[in-house]
Design an enzyme around this catalytic site. Structure first.
Site, PDB file in Angstrom:
ATOM      1  CD  GLN A 186      -3.120  -0.780   0.177  1.00  0.00           C
ATOM      2  OE1 GLN A 186      -3.211   0.293  -0.416  1.00  0.00           O
ATOM      3  NE2 GLN A 186      -3.950  -1.775  -0.051  1.00  0.00           N
ATOM      4  CB  CYS A 206     -20.374  -9.630   4.420  1.00  0.00           C
ATOM      5  SG  CYS A 206     -21.654  -8.495   4.873  1.00  0.00           S
TER       6      CYS A 206
HETATM    7  C1  LIG Z   1      -3.717  -6.036  -1.571  1.00  0.00           C
HETATM    8  C2  LIG Z   1      -2.713  -6.378  -0.526  1.00  0.00           C
HETATM    9  C3  LIG Z   1      -2.062  -7.616  -0.525  1.00  0.00           C
HETATM   10  C4  LIG Z   1      -2.381  -8.695  -1.528  1.00  0.00           C
HETATM   11  O1  LIG Z   1      -1.942  -8.339  -2.803  1.00  0.00           O
HETATM   12  P1  LIG Z   1      -2.353  -9.205  -4.082  1.00  0.00           P
HETATM   13  O2  LIG Z   1      -1.420  -8.713  -5.138  1.00  0.00           O
HETATM   14  O3  LIG Z   1      -3.768  -8.875  -4.361  1.00  0.00           O
HETATM   15  O4  LIG Z   1      -2.139 -10.635  -3.755  1.00  0.00           O
HETATM   16  C5  LIG Z   1      -1.118  -7.856   0.448  1.00  0.00           C
HETATM   17  N1  LIG Z   1      -0.828  -6.930   1.385  1.00  0.00           N
HETATM   18  C6  LIG Z   1      -1.429  -5.730   1.417  1.00  0.00           C
HETATM   19  C7  LIG Z   1      -1.055  -4.743   2.466  1.00  0.00           C
HETATM   20  C8  LIG Z   1      -2.398  -5.419   0.469  1.00  0.00           C
HETATM   21  O5  LIG Z   1      -3.004  -4.240   0.533  1.00  0.00           O
END
Ligand SMILES: *Cc1c(COP(=O)(O)O)cnc(C)c1O
Length: 408
Positions: free
Chosen positions: A183, A331
């Site tokens: 993120q 949910c």
């Molecule tokens: C979305 C997310 C993941 C998973 O990523 P994918 O590429 O969808 O497998 C892992 N860690 C965090 C913090 C995320 O936001």
């Protein structure tokens, strides 16, 4: 000006593909279809060159060198390799892993799996603002500790862990530090060496790249880090992740990272302005709204807000045709489970139920934000005025003494 509906404010779940990224990817679906591992003809070389370029673009964004970039299917897989692959490779050093209560399920479920297989796992708690305590982290390190895995930015609240301090602690004790940076990429400057990170996870579809592509950064010197593979096969990616490379996805991931780096400063400024406008717009009109997570140590694009007296689901239901957001509950078929992240922050379940995450992105506009403020305030006020809880509170009844049941 009219706003196109629904307004998408769920960028922490996934982002749309940037058209510039798509354009870079397209030739690799058709003319340039080669296997990057084919070394004996131009089709393979062309694909191989594209992969090399992507490695450079990605490494450039995070202060790494190209060979430290391992391609995976996404951050979930990267997290799995970082935990299972590291703990297995370094098993002679010890069997203890430290992580945190608000990590993504890809980390927590991998840690649980390892624990079931005999490893010792420490899950650090967080304070009401969502932050771990670095002293507590250091105190939990033992001679058996191999790895600390703590995220850069939380997907639900946007809270930023003190990663530089965590990196220093890991270094001081000779322990590896893995950071799920999924993120943070594009919104927080990442320098893997300065931040003392030995491994980081990234995902294409959270940064306007394609779905199904991810990266695990694995440090190659001081110290050189290795992981046992989770997927075995032809020995691709320094032996850590076999399988024919997803060339189109890789090209997209590279292009996405390059754009993130190039547009970083404006984007951060713009997102912070919009996010603050959203928060202020709602909170100036409603006294019953609170920000979840540390107010400043937080992603510029995320506002997780609690709306007292109403359920996030009810509010979302009223908004669903106009605004795409996500709530503080997951949910399940049997029940509405309050978010484990908000619960770990000590939030009572009834407030977790009343939380909504707004996550902004590259094409979010001021008009959209103003529209969202208006809709949220209107629908919240209606729901609140119908709420028996609000009635009780107005009469001075202490709601913490009320027993809660949740039915679906
Ligand atoms: C979305 C997310 C993941 C998973 O990523 P994918 O590429 O969808 O497998 C892992 N860690 C965090 C913090 C995320 O936001």
């Amino acid at each position: 000006m009219t706003v196109k509906k629904p307004v998408y404010l769920d960028h922490n779940a996934t982002t749309p593909l940037d058209p510039r990224v798509l354009e870079m990817m397209l030739p690799y679906f058709t003319d340039k279809f080669g296997n990057a591992a084919s070394r004996s003809h131009s089709f393979g070389w062309e694909a191989g060159d594209a992969v090399d370029k992507a490695r450079e673009q990605i490494a450039g964004l995070i202060g790494a060198v190209p060979k430290e970039i391992i391609f995976t299917s996404g951050a979930t897989e990267s997290d799995n390799i970082a935990l299972k692959g590291i703990m297995e490779y370094y098993h002679s050093r010890g069997n203890h892993l430290i992580t945190g209560a608000t990590e993504h399920k890809a980390i927590l479920d991998s840690a649980k799996y390892l624990e079931k297989n005999g490893l010792r796992v420490t899950i650090l708690p967080v304070n009401p603002e969502g932050l771990i305590d670095p002293d507590q982290l250091e105190a939990s390190i033992t001679d058996d500790t191999v790895l600390i895995s703590l995220m850069l930015a939380n997907n639900e609240t946007g809270v930023l862990h003190p990663v530089e301090e965590i990196g220093r602690i890991a270094e001081k004790h000779g322990i590896l530090f893995h950071c799920d940076a999924t993120q943070g990429v594009g919104k927080v400057r990442i320098d893997v060496r300065k931040m003392g990170m030995h491994l980081i996870s990234m995902s294409g579809h959270k940064i306007y790249g394609p779905k199904g592509i991810g990266v695990l950064y694995v440090r190659s010197r001081d110290p050189k880090v290795n992981a046992r593979p989770v997927i075995h096969g032809g020995g691709h990616e320094r032996g850590m992740r076999s399988g024919t490379l997803n060339v189109t996805g890789i090209v997209g991931m590279g292009a996405a990272c390059e754009i993130c780096g190039r547009e970083f400063d404006e984007e951060v400024l713009r997102l912070r302005g919009l996010r603050d406008r959203l928060q202020k717009g709602i909170m100036d009109q409603l006294d019953e709204v609170r920000i979840n997570g540390h107010v400043t140590e937080r992603l510029v694009s995320t506002a997780n807000l609690s709306f007292e007296y109403v359920e996030g689901e009810s509010l979302m239901l009223r908004l669903k045709d106009d605004i795409a957001v996500s709530s503080g509950s997951a949910c399940t078929s049997a029940s509405l489970e309050p978010s484990y992240v908000l619960q770990a922050m000590g939030q009572p379940p009834e407030l977790s139920h009343s939380s909504i995450r707004f996550s902004l992105g590259r094409w979010t506009t001021e008009e959209e934000i103003d529209y969202v403020i208006g809709r949220v305030v209107t629908e919240y006020t209606r729901l609140r005025d119908e709420s028996p809880l609000y009635e009780m509170a107005k009469k001075g009844i202490d709601l913490t003494t009320v027993e809660w049941t949740h039915e679906h």
